[in-house]
Design an enzyme around this catalytic site. Structure first.
Site, PDB file in Angstrom:
ATOM      1  NE  ARG A 165      53.548  60.269  56.538  1.00 30.25           N
ATOM      2  CZ  ARG A 165      53.684  59.360  57.507  1.00 30.25           C
ATOM      3  NH1 ARG A 165      54.582  59.512  58.454  1.00 30.25           N
ATOM      4  NH2 ARG A 165      52.953  58.266  57.495  1.00 30.25           N
ATOM      5  CB  SER A 239      48.395  60.422  52.563  1.00 27.26           C
ATOM      6  OG  SER A 239      48.249  59.076  52.892  1.00 27.26           O
ATOM      7  CD  GLU A 335      51.848  62.734  53.732  1.00 23.84           C
ATOM      8  OE1 GLU A 335      50.956  62.424  54.540  1.00 23.84           O
ATOM      9  OE2 GLU A 335      52.508  61.889  53.095  1.00 23.84           O
TER      10      GLU A 335
HETATM   11  C1  LIG Z   1      50.987  55.539  45.893  1.00 17.89           C
HETATM   12  C2  LIG Z   1      51.778  56.319  46.921  1.00 17.89           C
HETATM   13  C3  LIG Z   1      51.838  55.870  48.215  1.00 17.89           C
HETATM   14  C4  LIG Z   1      52.581  56.575  49.175  1.00 17.89           C
HETATM   15  N1  LIG Z   1      52.614  56.103  50.457  1.00 17.89           N
HETATM   16  C5  LIG Z   1      53.337  56.752  51.396  1.00 17.89           C
HETATM   17  C6  LIG Z   1      53.404  56.247  52.736  1.00 17.89           C
HETATM   18  O1  LIG Z   1      52.836  55.211  53.060  1.00 17.89           O
HETATM   19  N2  LIG Z   1      54.126  56.948  53.637  1.00 17.89           N
HETATM   20  C7  LIG Z   1      54.792  58.094  53.310  1.00 17.89           C
HETATM   21  O2  LIG Z   1      55.434  58.665  54.200  1.00 17.89           O
HETATM   22  N3  LIG Z   1      54.751  58.584  52.052  1.00 17.89           N
HETATM   23  C8  LIG Z   1      54.054  57.943  51.091  1.00 17.89           C
HETATM   24  N4  LIG Z   1      53.993  58.442  49.817  1.00 17.89           N
HETATM   25  C9  LIG Z   1      54.705  59.683  49.486  1.00 17.89           C
HETATM   26  C10 LIG Z   1      56.114  59.463  48.865  1.00 17.89           C
HETATM   27  O3  LIG Z   1      56.269  58.155  48.421  1.00 17.89           O
HETATM   28  C11 LIG Z   1      57.216  59.783  49.870  1.00 17.89           C
HETATM   29  O4  LIG Z   1      57.097  61.080  50.378  1.00 17.89           O
HETATM   30  C12 LIG Z   1      58.620  59.623  49.254  1.00 17.89           C
HETATM   31  O5  LIG Z   1      59.604  59.737  50.252  1.00 17.89           O
HETATM   32  C13 LIG Z   1      58.888  60.662  48.169  1.00 17.89           C
HETATM   33  O6  LIG Z   1      60.095  60.307  47.537  1.00 17.89           O
HETATM   34  P1  LIG Z   1      60.463  60.922  46.128  1.00 17.89           P
HETATM   35  O7  LIG Z   1      61.868  60.518  45.832  1.00 17.89           O
HETATM   36  O8  LIG Z   1      59.458  60.575  45.111  1.00 17.89           O
HETATM   37  O9  LIG Z   1      60.401  62.473  46.465  1.00 17.89           O
HETATM   38  P2  LIG Z   1      60.093  63.661  45.459  1.00 17.89           P
HETATM   39  O10 LIG Z   1      58.634  63.744  45.206  1.00 17.89           O
HETATM   40  O11 LIG Z   1      60.997  63.566  44.274  1.00 17.89           O
HETATM   41  O12 LIG Z   1      60.529  64.902  46.344  1.00 17.89           O
HETATM   42  C14 LIG Z   1      59.775  65.252  47.475  1.00 17.89           C
HETATM   43  C15 LIG Z   1      60.385  66.514  48.102  1.00 17.89           C
HETATM   44  O13 LIG Z   1      61.687  66.218  48.575  1.00 17.89           O
HETATM   45  C16 LIG Z   1      62.679  67.000  47.902  1.00 17.89           C
HETATM   46  N5  LIG Z   1      63.815  66.098  47.656  1.00 17.89           N
HETATM   47  C17 LIG Z   1      63.796  64.923  46.984  1.00 17.89           C
HETATM   48  N6  LIG Z   1      64.993  64.340  47.037  1.00 17.89           N
HETATM   49  C18 LIG Z   1      65.806  65.175  47.750  1.00 17.89           C
HETATM   50  C19 LIG Z   1      67.184  65.126  48.142  1.00 17.89           C
HETATM   51  N7  LIG Z   1      67.986  64.111  47.814  1.00 17.89           N
HETATM   52  N8  LIG Z   1      67.677  66.164  48.872  1.00 17.89           N
HETATM   53  C20 LIG Z   1      66.885  67.217  49.214  1.00 17.89           C
HETATM   54  N9  LIG Z   1      65.593  67.299  48.860  1.00 17.89           N
HETATM   55  C21 LIG Z   1      65.049  66.293  48.136  1.00 17.89           C
HETATM   56  C22 LIG Z   1      62.006  67.489  46.635  1.00 17.89           C
HETATM   57  O14 LIG Z   1      62.560  68.718  46.174  1.00 17.89           O
HETATM   58  C23 LIG Z   1      60.559  67.648  47.097  1.00 17.89           C
HETATM   59  O15 LIG Z   1      60.395  68.853  47.789  1.00 17.89           O
HETATM   60  C24 LIG Z   1      53.268  57.757  48.815  1.00 17.89           C
HETATM   61  C25 LIG Z   1      53.228  58.193  47.485  1.00 17.89           C
HETATM   62  C26 LIG Z   1      52.502  57.480  46.537  1.00 17.89           C
HETATM   63  C27 LIG Z   1      52.480  57.955  45.103  1.00 17.89           C
END
Ligand SMILES: Cc1cc2nc3c(=O)[nH]c(=O)nc-3n(C[C@H](O)[C@H](O)[C@H](O)COP(=O)(O)OP(=O)(O)OC[C@H]3O[C@@H](n4cnc5c(N)ncnc54)[C@H](O)[C@@H]3O)c2cc1C
Length: 339
Positions: A165, A239, A335
């Site tokens: 992570r 998580s 996380e």
């Molecule tokens: C129900 C649920 C289940 C999940 N299960 C998992 C799992 O099994 N495994 C896992 O690893 N994660 C899991 N996650 C966490 C999440 O899905 C991941 O971390 C995912 O990659 C986040 O993507 P996002 O586009 O929503 O990021 P965001 O929440 O929009 O951004 C997260 C971070 O990344 C930065 N960011 C976003 N896009 C960019 C970009 N293009 N360039 C630079 N910085 C950027 C943002 O500023 C922020 O700091 C889960 C979340 C939920 C709600």
């Protein structure tokens, strides 16, 4: 590109926290991304937060800056050889939509990562992982916009310094780059990973005899849907804490007092302990205070039952961390990105 003021972020974060940002916009191209940084440098360098699906953030206060949603789209096969296909995906694509594209085209490698919310651009940020696979296993390279120099830069897997992570973008390059596209190296012949017992059990339940990437994806989707709350119904970010890593010696010592402790061998002869188990043992599973809570089926997931503030969730997470440390001497790490 339209910029809105004093904008509610409630539907742009999976916790459903009703915080606002001073400015809000969406961008669909590099040109628009450049425009964003022209706009902020003209406003005495106000901070910018790039978001994809908002599924890995906890907003503990209003954001005094510009929130920009990445809506750069496109999926393209850029290269192939006898064994692999290289697919470049724009950062604003939805992760699960990309997984489905791979399955439809028989490109193997991401099926275990089905149904993870969020965007492709955020996937390298924390090296997303589930059911024995992490994106580092299928990662080829990415392009990111260097905010200071206003130009694109390529990153190999080595440059990204992926860990559990973790990546360079969460550490030394935090806030310095915007990931614009990611290229994945996928297998033409699948190498199935069913090392997580739950997948085999689910495949059995589904009556599947022949392994395929479609079957594995289907099993993973069913497991996830049965265990994890849907953010559309109950706000959450998956998580909330990482699984902590401890030495073999500490693990053995804890096991003599807590025989049920759950741990898996990790690298360098350490043990990764299930944070959910630790939290559950401290009595938090199903706990609710106001609208902030610890999910009844999965203690690792903190939830917003409706109108919790980010600070309520954050304070609950701190209480959980204190109790886990007091009982086990283990310090949990969040996380989720706390804003
Ligand atoms: C129900 C649920 C289940 C999940 N299960 C998992 C799992 O099994 N495994 C896992 O690893 N994660 C899991 N996650 C966490 C999440 O899905 C991941 O971390 C995912 O990659 C986040 O993507 P996002 O586009 O929503 O990021 P965001 O929440 O929009 O951004 C997260 C971070 O990344 C930065 N960011 C976003 N896009 C960019 C970009 N293009 N360039 C630079 N910085 C950027 C943002 O500023 C922020 O700091 C889960 C979340 C939920 C709600």
């Amino acid at each position: 590109m339209q910029i809105q003021e004093n904008f509610s972020l409630k539907s742009y974060n999976s916790f459903g926290i009703n915080a606002t940002s001073s400015f809000f916009t969406k961008f669909t191209s590099l040109i628009e991304l450049d425009e964003i940084y022209n706009f902020v440098s003209a406003s005495s360098e106000m901070p910018v937060m790039i978001l994809g699906g908002g599924s890995n953030i906890l907003l503990t206060q209003d954001y005094t800056g510009l929130v920009a949603i990445n809506e750069m789209h496109g999926i393209e096969v850029v290269k192939q050889d006898a064994e692999h296909v290289y697919v470049r995906v724009a950062a604003g694509e939805n992760w699960h939509r990309f997984v489905l594209y791979c399955i439809q085209n028989s490109f193997a490698g991401v099926e275990n990562l089905s149904l993870i919310p969020g965007s492709v651009g955020a996937s390298p940020m924390q090296n997303i992982g589930a059911y024995g696979v992490e994106i580092k296993d299928v990662f080829h390279e990415l392009e990111a916009y260097n905010i200071k120099e206003r130009k694109l830069q390529k990153f190999s897997a080595k440059d990204c310094e992926f860990g559990y992570r973790e990546s360079v973008f969460k550490r030394k390059y935090k806030g310095k780059f915007v990931i614009t596209n990611v290229t994945f190296k996928l297998n033409k012949t699948p190498v199935f990973n069913i090392s997580y017992g739950a997948i085999q059990q689910e495949l059995d339940r589904m009556g599947i005899r022949e392994l395929t990437i479609t079957a594995i994806s289907g099993a993973v989707i069913r497991i996830r849907q049965s265990k994890l709350p849907d953010p559309k119904q109950i706000g959450n970010a998956g998580s909330f804490f990482k699984n902590p890593t401890i030495s073999q010696q500490t693990f053995e010592r804890l096991r003599s007092t807590f025989p049920g402790i759950v741990g898996f061998p990790a690298k360098d002869e350490t043990i990764k302990v299930a944070a959910g188990w630790l939290i559950e043992q401290c009595g938090w599973k199903g706990y609710r205070k106001g609208d902030a809570g610890c999910h009844a089926k999965q203690a690792l997931v903190l939830v917003n039952y409706g109108n919790a503030k980010g600070a309520d969730i954050y304070n609950l997470s701190t209480e959980i961390m204190h109790s886990v440390e007091a009982k086990f001497g283990i310090i949990l790490e969040r996380e989720v990105n706390v804003i």
